[in-house]
Design an enzyme around this catalytic site. Structure first.
Site, PDB file in Angstrom:
ATOM      1  N   ASN A  10      51.477  69.075  84.567  1.00  0.00           N
ATOM      2  CA  ASN A  10      51.154  68.474  84.368  1.00  0.00           C
ATOM      3  C   ASN A  10      52.063  67.398  85.329  1.00  0.00           C
ATOM      4  O   ASN A  10      53.098  67.185  85.065  1.00  0.00           O
ATOM      5  CB  ASN A  10      50.960  67.023  83.152  1.00  0.00           C
ATOM      6  CG  ASN A  10      51.544  65.962  83.085  1.00  0.00           C
ATOM      7  OD1 ASN A  10      51.002  64.984  84.146  1.00  0.00           O
ATOM      8  ND2 ASN A  10      51.879  65.253  82.530  1.00  0.00           N
ATOM      9  N   TRP A  11      51.204  67.456  86.719  1.00  0.00           N
ATOM     10  CA  TRP A  11      52.512  67.334  87.995  1.00  0.00           C
ATOM     11  C   TRP A  11      53.105  65.287  87.955  1.00  0.00           C
ATOM     12  O   TRP A  11      53.484  64.965  88.192  1.00  0.00           O
ATOM     13  CB  TRP A  11      51.241  67.499  89.062  1.00  0.00           C
ATOM     14  CG  TRP A  11      51.426  68.759  89.287  1.00  0.00           C
ATOM     15  CD1 TRP A  11      51.855  69.701  88.176  1.00  0.00           C
ATOM     16  CD2 TRP A  11      50.912  69.566  90.621  1.00  0.00           C
ATOM     17  NE1 TRP A  11      51.238  70.830  89.003  1.00  0.00           N
ATOM     18  CE2 TRP A  11      50.455  70.406  90.160  1.00  0.00           C
ATOM     19  CE3 TRP A  11      50.013  68.953  91.528  1.00  0.00           C
ATOM     20  CZ2 TRP A  11      50.424  71.734  91.269  1.00  0.00           C
ATOM     21  CZ3 TRP A  11      49.678  69.774  92.840  1.00  0.00           C
ATOM     22  CH2 TRP A  11      49.700  70.665  92.321  1.00  0.00           C
ATOM     23  N   LYS A  12      52.073  64.785  86.742  1.00  0.00           N
ATOM     24  CA  LYS A  12      52.281  63.685  86.711  1.00  0.00           C
ATOM     25  C   LYS A  12      52.312  62.762  87.769  1.00  0.00           C
ATOM     26  O   LYS A  12      51.897  62.641  89.023  1.00  0.00           O
ATOM     27  CB  LYS A  12      54.315  63.215  86.482  1.00  0.00           C
ATOM     28  CG  LYS A  12      54.124  64.067  84.970  1.00  0.00           C
ATOM     29  CD  LYS A  12      55.779  63.616  83.792  1.00  0.00           C
ATOM     30  CE  LYS A  12      55.327  64.649  82.399  1.00  0.00           C
ATOM     31  NZ  LYS A  12      56.102  64.169  81.360  1.00  0.00           N
ATOM     32  N   HIS A  95      48.262  60.359  76.988  1.00  0.00           N
ATOM     33  CA  HIS A  95      50.048  61.125  77.096  1.00  0.00           C
ATOM     34  C   HIS A  95      50.946  59.629  76.842  1.00  0.00           C
ATOM     35  O   HIS A  95      51.031  58.865  76.345  1.00  0.00           O
ATOM     36  CB  HIS A  95      50.090  61.604  78.701  1.00  0.00           C
ATOM     37  CG  HIS A  95      52.047  62.886  78.473  1.00  0.00           C
ATOM     38  ND1 HIS A  95      52.264  61.238  79.149  1.00  0.00           N
ATOM     39  CD2 HIS A  95      52.090  63.529  79.395  1.00  0.00           C
ATOM     40  CE1 HIS A  95      54.019  61.994  79.221  1.00  0.00           C
ATOM     41  NE2 HIS A  95      52.869  63.933  79.624  1.00  0.00           N
ATOM     42  N   GLU A  97      53.638  58.614  77.876  1.00  0.00           N
ATOM     43  CA  GLU A  97      54.329  57.882  78.538  1.00  0.00           C
ATOM     44  C   GLU A  97      52.726  56.936  78.915  1.00  0.00           C
ATOM     45  O   GLU A  97      53.113  55.452  79.581  1.00  0.00           O
ATOM     46  CB  GLU A  97      54.217  58.478  80.441  1.00  0.00           C
ATOM     47  CG  GLU A  97      55.257  59.268  80.093  1.00  0.00           C
ATOM     48  CD  GLU A  97      55.682  60.577  80.676  1.00  0.00           C
ATOM     49  OE1 GLU A  97      55.104  60.737  82.102  1.00  0.00           O
ATOM     50  OE2 GLU A  97      56.244  61.330  80.604  1.00  0.00           O
ATOM     51  N   GLU A 167      53.552  66.880  72.415  1.00  0.00           N
ATOM     52  CA  GLU A 167      54.771  66.376  72.808  1.00  0.00           C
ATOM     53  C   GLU A 167      55.637  65.666  71.623  1.00  0.00           C
ATOM     54  O   GLU A 167      55.678  64.725  72.280  1.00  0.00           O
ATOM     55  CB  GLU A 167      54.128  66.374  74.042  1.00  0.00           C
ATOM     56  CG  GLU A 167      53.457  66.583  75.321  1.00  0.00           C
ATOM     57  CD  GLU A 167      53.397  66.329  76.095  1.00  0.00           C
ATOM     58  OE1 GLU A 167      53.555  67.531  77.069  1.00  0.00           O
ATOM     59  OE2 GLU A 167      52.444  65.629  77.297  1.00  0.00           O
ATOM     60  N   GLY A 173      61.620  65.576  79.393  1.00  0.00           N
ATOM     61  CA  GLY A 173      62.471  65.492  80.628  1.00  0.00           C
ATOM     62  C   GLY A 173      63.732  65.485  79.908  1.00  0.00           C
ATOM     63  O   GLY A 173      64.169  64.862  81.139  1.00  0.00           O
ATOM     64  N   SER A 213      59.821  69.887  77.729  1.00  0.00           N
ATOM     65  CA  SER A 213      61.006  70.358  78.467  1.00  0.00           C
ATOM     66  C   SER A 213      60.948  72.589  78.363  1.00  0.00           C
ATOM     67  O   SER A 213      61.352  73.120  78.654  1.00  0.00           O
ATOM     68  CB  SER A 213      62.520  69.887  77.600  1.00  0.00           C
ATOM     69  OG  SER A 213      63.362  69.102  78.535  1.00  0.00           O
ATOM     70  N   GLY A 234      56.037  69.950  82.453  1.00  0.00           N
ATOM     71  CA  GLY A 234      56.171  68.642  83.237  1.00  0.00           C
ATOM     72  C   GLY A 234      56.664  69.077  84.451  1.00  0.00           C
ATOM     73  O   GLY A 234      55.992  70.016  85.236  1.00  0.00           O
ATOM     74  N   GLY A 235      58.141  68.939  84.365  1.00  0.00           N
ATOM     75  CA  GLY A 235      58.887  69.242  85.498  1.00  0.00           C
ATOM     76  C   GLY A 235      58.952  71.154  86.246  1.00  0.00           C
ATOM     77  O   GLY A 235      58.874  71.299  87.338  1.00  0.00           O
TER      78      GLY A 235
HETATM   79  P1  13P Z   1      58.824  68.098  81.393  1.00  0.00           P
HETATM   80  O1  13P Z   1      57.981  69.828  80.773  1.00  0.00           O
HETATM   81  O2  13P Z   1      59.140  68.004  82.280  1.00  0.00           O
HETATM   82  O3  13P Z   1      59.816  67.879  79.681  1.00  0.00           O
HETATM   83  O4  13P Z   1      57.373  67.251  80.789  1.00  0.00           O
HETATM   84  C1  13P Z   1      56.758  67.405  79.993  1.00  0.00           C
HETATM   85  C2  13P Z   1      55.679  66.931  79.714  1.00  0.00           C
HETATM   86  O5  13P Z   1      55.030  65.826  79.559  1.00  0.00           O
HETATM   87  C3  13P Z   1      54.239  67.171  80.635  1.00  0.00           C
HETATM   88  O6  13P Z   1      52.826  66.280  80.065  1.00  0.00           O
END
Ligand code: 13P
Length: 250
Positions: A10-12, A95, A97, A167, A173, A213, A234-235
């Site tokens: 997920n590149w956000k 998600h 967010e 999640e 994050g 994470s 994510g990251g």
């Molecule tokens: P991180 O891997 O950066 O913690 O993000 C997880 C995430 O929200 C994937 O959708």
């Protein structure tokens, strides 16, 4: 029960189109081990370029959200038809967010899930508890509420048509991961709920991803758990070397 594992990035809100092309090419050029699927979910502006880049590979394309209508007056949204037009087949929905920052409710999320399925897009329905909820001991109640509400009036003929992502919000994050035992416990609980909502044979087919994470150092242990069928990353999905290491978990 063997489920094809799914490693999803997920590149956000990251990557310009040229960065996205480069990152997608680096992933697509390294075939994943068999019985594994890889999905890239870039921002909307990069969906087309990533779709082009992965076209002749096994890498799948997904969006970070999806509307329930094919077209119309829905400013800021993209439709299942638009996603399919650029080669997409899955959509992240609900998600944390979207829930926390953009006030998406369980019923809106349910509408998105239903719309995705109606038009042949596999929803990745995200659920997760906050730190306050975990500390208050309400994790399972919160997750059950999000799961049941997100799946209202959502019949399935095959468990392959739906993906769930667990999640924990406190692990996103932050560098904090749920312990593998914590994650496995929740995943097993979710699979039990899915068996109640659908049937056991369908629940056994549904992939449940862990997110929060996930990185090259913890992926092997997470993926060794019986009910962890993949990762939503994510990251660590924004750098080719770390995401490739995650795809090639042991
Ligand atoms: P991180 O891997 O950066 O913690 O993000 C997880 C995430 O929200 C994937 O959708």
């Amino acid at each position: 029960m063997s489920r094809t594992s799914l490693l999803a990035g997920n590149w956000k809100m990251h990557t310009t189109t040229s960065e996205a092309r480069q990152l997608a090419a680096a992933i697509a050029n390294q075939p994943a081990p068999s019985n594994r699927e890889v999905l890239l979910a870039p921002p909307m502006t990069a969906l087309a370029v990533v779709g082009e880049t992965v076209k002749n590979s096994n890498v799948l394309l997904g969006s970070q959200n999806i509307c329930w209508e094919e077209q119309g007056a829905f400013t800021g949204e993209i439709s299942p038809a638009m996603l399919k037009d650029v080669g997409g087949s899955m959509a992240i929905i609900g998600h944390s967010e979207r829930r926390a920052i953009f006030a998406e409710t369980d019923s809106l999320i349910n509408q998105r899930v239903q719309g995705a399925l109606k038009y042949g897009i596999i929803p990745i329905l995200c659920i997760g508890e906050t730190l306050e909820e975990r500390e208050a001991g309400t994790t399972m109640t919160i997750l059950e509420g999000q799961l049941r509400a997100g799946l209202v009036d959502t019949p399935l003929t095959s468990g392959a048509d739906l993906v769930i992502a667990y999640e924990p919000v406190w692990a996103i994050g932050t560098g904090k991961t749920a312990s593998t035992a914590q994650a496995q416990e929740v995943h097993l609980f979710i699979r039990g709920l899915l068996a109640d909502i659908y049937q056991k044979d369908i629940a056994d087919q549904i992939r449940i991803l862990y997110g929060g994470s996930v990185n090259p150092a913890n992926v092997d242990e997470l993926m060794a758990q019986e009910d962890i069928d993949g990762a939503l990353v994510g990251g660590a999905a924004l750098k080719a070397d770390s995401f490739l290491r995650i795809i090639n978990y042991q």
